[in-house]
Design a protein around this motif. Structure first.
Motif, short mmCIF file in Angstrom:
data_model
loop_
_atom_site.label_atom_id
_atom_site.label_comp_id
_atom_site.label_asym_id
_atom_site.label_seq_id
_atom_site.Cartn_x
_atom_site.Cartn_y
_atom_site.Cartn_z
N TRP A 208 -16.23 26.01 0.06
CA TRP A 208 -15.34 25.60 -1.02
C TRP A 208 -15.23 24.07 -1.09
CZ3 TRP A 208 -10.10 28.71 -1.29
CH2 TRP A 208 -10.38 30.03 -1.67
N PRO A 209 -15.07 23.51 -2.27
CA PRO A 209 -14.75 22.09 -2.36
C PRO A 209 -13.37 21.84 -1.73
CG PRO A 209 -14.53 23.13 -4.51
CD PRO A 209 -15.16 24.14 -3.61
N HIS A 210 -13.24 20.70 -1.07
CA HIS A 210 -11.99 20.42 -0.35
C HIS A 210 -11.84 18.92 -0.14
CE1 HIS A 210 -15.20 20.91 2.65
NE2 HIS A 210 -14.55 20.02 3.38
N GLY A 211 -10.64 18.52 0.23
CA GLY A 211 -10.40 17.10 0.47
C GLY A 211 -9.07 16.85 1.16
N ARG A 212 -8.83 15.57 1.46
CA ARG A 212 -7.60 15.13 2.11
C ARG A 212 -7.01 13.97 1.33
NH1 ARG A 212 -9.13 15.14 8.63
NH2 ARG A 212 -10.05 17.24 8.65
N TRP A 213 -5.72 14.08 1.09
CA TRP A 213 -5.00 13.03 0.36
C TRP A 213 -3.79 12.61 1.19
CZ3 TRP A 213 -7.66 16.96 -1.68
CH2 TRP A 213 -8.53 16.68 -2.73
N ARG A 214 -3.55 11.28 1.26
CA ARG A 214 -2.40 10.75 2.00
C ARG A 214 -1.32 10.35 1.01
NH1 ARG A 214 -4.30 6.22 3.88
NH2 ARG A 214 -2.97 4.80 2.71
N PHE A 215 -0.10 10.79 1.27
CA PHE A 215 1.05 10.45 0.45
C PHE A 215 1.96 9.52 1.24
CE2 PHE A 215 -0.28 14.71 -0.93
CZ PHE A 215 -0.45 14.50 -2.29
N ASP A 216 2.09 8.29 0.79
CA ASP A 216 3.02 7.34 1.41
C ASP A 216 4.27 7.26 0.54
OD1 ASP A 216 1.45 6.23 3.70
OD2 ASP A 216 0.08 5.67 2.10
N VAL A 217 5.38 7.69 1.08
CA VAL A 217 6.65 7.72 0.34
C VAL A 217 7.60 6.72 0.98
CG1 VAL A 217 8.47 9.17 -0.59
CG2 VAL A 217 6.25 10.19 -0.02
N VAL A 218 7.98 5.71 0.21
CA VAL A 218 8.83 4.63 0.73
C VAL A 218 10.22 4.72 0.11
CG1 VAL A 218 9.13 2.14 0.93
CG2 VAL A 218 6.84 3.14 1.09
N GLY A 219 11.24 4.68 0.95
CA GLY A 219 12.62 4.70 0.46
C GLY A 219 13.42 3.58 1.11
N GLU A 311 9.41 5.34 -3.81
CA GLU A 311 8.12 4.90 -4.35
C GLU A 311 7.00 5.64 -3.62
OE1 GLU A 311 7.93 0.71 -3.90
OE2 GLU A 311 9.64 0.32 -5.23
N VAL A 312 5.99 6.02 -4.39
CA VAL A 312 4.93 6.86 -3.83
C VAL A 312 3.57 6.24 -4.11
CG1 VAL A 312 3.80 9.10 -3.90
CG2 VAL A 312 6.29 8.96 -4.08
N THR A 313 2.72 6.25 -3.08
CA THR A 313 1.32 5.88 -3.23
C THR A 313 0.47 7.04 -2.73
OG1 THR A 313 1.82 3.55 -2.83
CG2 THR A 313 -0.48 4.22 -2.61
N VAL A 314 -0.49 7.47 -3.55
CA VAL A 314 -1.39 8.56 -3.18
C VAL A 314 -2.78 7.98 -2.94
CG1 VAL A 314 -2.42 10.76 -3.85
CG2 VAL A 314 -0.07 10.20 -4.54
N THR A 315 -3.33 8.24 -1.76
CA THR A 315 -4.65 7.73 -1.40
C THR A 315 -5.59 8.88 -1.10
OG1 THR A 315 -3.64 5.76 -0.41
CG2 THR A 315 -5.93 6.23 0.17
N GLU A 316 -6.70 8.91 -1.79
CA GLU A 316 -7.72 9.92 -1.53
C GLU A 316 -8.53 9.48 -0.31
OE1 GLU A 316 -11.81 10.50 -3.66
OE2 GLU A 316 -10.28 11.52 -4.87
N GLU A 317 -8.46 10.24 0.77
CA GLU A 317 -9.15 9.84 1.99
C GLU A 317 -10.54 10.42 2.08
OE1 GLU A 317 -6.70 10.48 5.46
OE2 GLU A 317 -5.70 8.56 5.11
N SER A 318 -10.73 11.63 1.61
CA SER A 318 -12.06 12.23 1.61
C SER A 318 -12.07 13.41 0.67
CB SER A 318 -12.48 12.68 3.01
OG SER A 318 -11.66 13.75 3.46
#
Length: 400
Positions: A208-219, A311-318
């Protein structure tokens, strides 16, 4: 060769079984290029030497043991990886390496003299548990990941991949990759399809296609006892909502979404967090479903962040696209082995190499259906069946 194959498998398996095992959980802590994994890499070299197989390294941390010197482009590659997820199971990865050595023994005992060279591989950092990028070694070898990016990847202690490796990685090795004409990876099944099929061994059709995403949530970090609920900008609320949203969106689409890793700052019981970082692992049967799932989670996350004042930043890691293994090769091996064909939602080095050469995977039955856990299992008799299947597949591919 003395003893039945199941007993010989157990004897060889017992040599590595204690390495990196955590006494508390019973699982394994075999992170890439740490002492337990280095001990297994030394074991790989000793097993190769015992069989008269010269070992080379590609400058990226991947090891190769050679039965016959690859001169053209027709060598057959087999193997897997030693590293584990935190407190993972014993079989995920090492089974493919132990089985490769035993398959060589089986072929030699049967008097088979391959016409094509056979190469056994131990790939580095397949799980991505230390440096965050799965299939790091095979991605570097094939050029799917740039060497400079890989060199700068850091583990939780701040150690870079280049530092752990002992120097900058070599990156793409077309000179080496071009010598391989096919790859077969044996792996424990990470599910119960073979249990349901009452079959000890299966052949993979696709990943299956797959991946990892990082969510940085700053408060805003603040005191848990004195900050009114209405005044809070709590990133943990945003994060928690995201976990629930990912679960719901995956179920609606027949996909998989998992948030199994989180980092909290300052990580104090009596403090509102200032930052929460979570990692989403998402998988689906097709790229469109995967993309729709991740987009939906992003949207839900942004909406919730506005409500929470974070505030949120989403980073595609792979991201790994759908991998359809070579259909002709899969059919050929399924017929040869009289084995069922099944897809998988798990990623493998085979998925990376499939973009460059004909690739197949063999699965060995897992009676628990559990993986990435100490409950992962395989019976010695089924592992022996896997060795026989791999030996037959390698004979089929190396003997003209």
């Amino acid at each position: 060769m003395s003893g039945d194959l199941a007993s010989r498998f157990r004897a060889l398996w017992d040599e590595i079984a204690p390495v990196g095992r955590d006494a508390g959980s019973g699982g394994y802590l075999r992170y890439a290029l740490t002492e337990p994994e280095r001990e297994l890499r030394a074991w790989f070299r000793s097993q190769a030497q015992r069989r008269g197989l010269p070992v080379t390294e590609d400058g990226n941390g991947n090891l190769f043991a050679h039965w016959g010197e690859p001169e053209g482009s027709d060598a057959v590659l087999t193997g897997s990886h030693f590293d584990s997820v935190p407190h993972g199971g014993a079989y995920d990865g090492p089974l493919g390496i132990v089985s490769a050595f035993l398959a060589v023994d089986e072929l030699r005992a049967a008097g088979v003299a391959p016409d094509r060279p056979l190469v056994l591989a131990a790939f580095v950092e397949e799980e991505g548990a230390r440096f965050g990028v799965p299939c790091l070694g095979s991605r570097l070898l094939t050029g799917a990941l740039a060497a400079d990016r890989a060199a700068g990847l850091r583990d939780a202690a701040g150690v870079s991949f280049a530092e752990a490796l002992g120097g900058p990685p070599a990156g793409a090795r077309p000179d080496l990759l071009g010598r391989f004409g096919a790859f077969v990876e044996l792996h424990v099944e990470q599910g119960r399809a073979l249990v349901d099929a009452d079959a000890p061994v299966g052949v993979a059709s696709a990943i299956w296609p797959h991946g990892r995403w990082r969510f940085d949530v700053v408060g805003e970090g603040n005191h848990a006892g004195t900050t009114r609920m209405a005044d809070r900008r709590d990133p943990m609320l945003t994060y928690a909502f995201t976990v629930l949203a990912a679960n719901k969106e995956a179920r609606l689409r027949g996909a998989h979404a998992t948030v199994g890793r989180v980092s909290v700052e300052p990580n104090a019981t009596n403090a509102i967090p200032s930052k929460v970082t979570g990692w989403l692992d998402a998988r689906a049967a097709d790229p469109e479903t995967l993309s729709g799932l991740v987009d939906a989670v992003r949207g839900k996350l942004a909406e919730r962040a506005r409500r929470d004042g974070t505030e949120v930043t989403v980073t595609e890691e792979s991201v790994t696209p759908l991998v359809a293994f070579d259909g002709g090769l899969a059919k050929r091996l399924a017929t040869l082995l009289d084995a069922p064909v099944l897809p998988t939602g798990a990623g493998h080095d085979a998925g990376v190499l499939a973009a460059h050469l004909p690739t197949a995977m063999l699965f060995v039955r897992n009676p628990t259906g559990v993986s990435h856990s100490p409950a992962e299992a395989a019976r010695d008799a089924d592992c022996a069946a896997g060795v026989r299947a791999l030996a037959r597949a390698l004979e089929e591919l190396t003997c003209r």
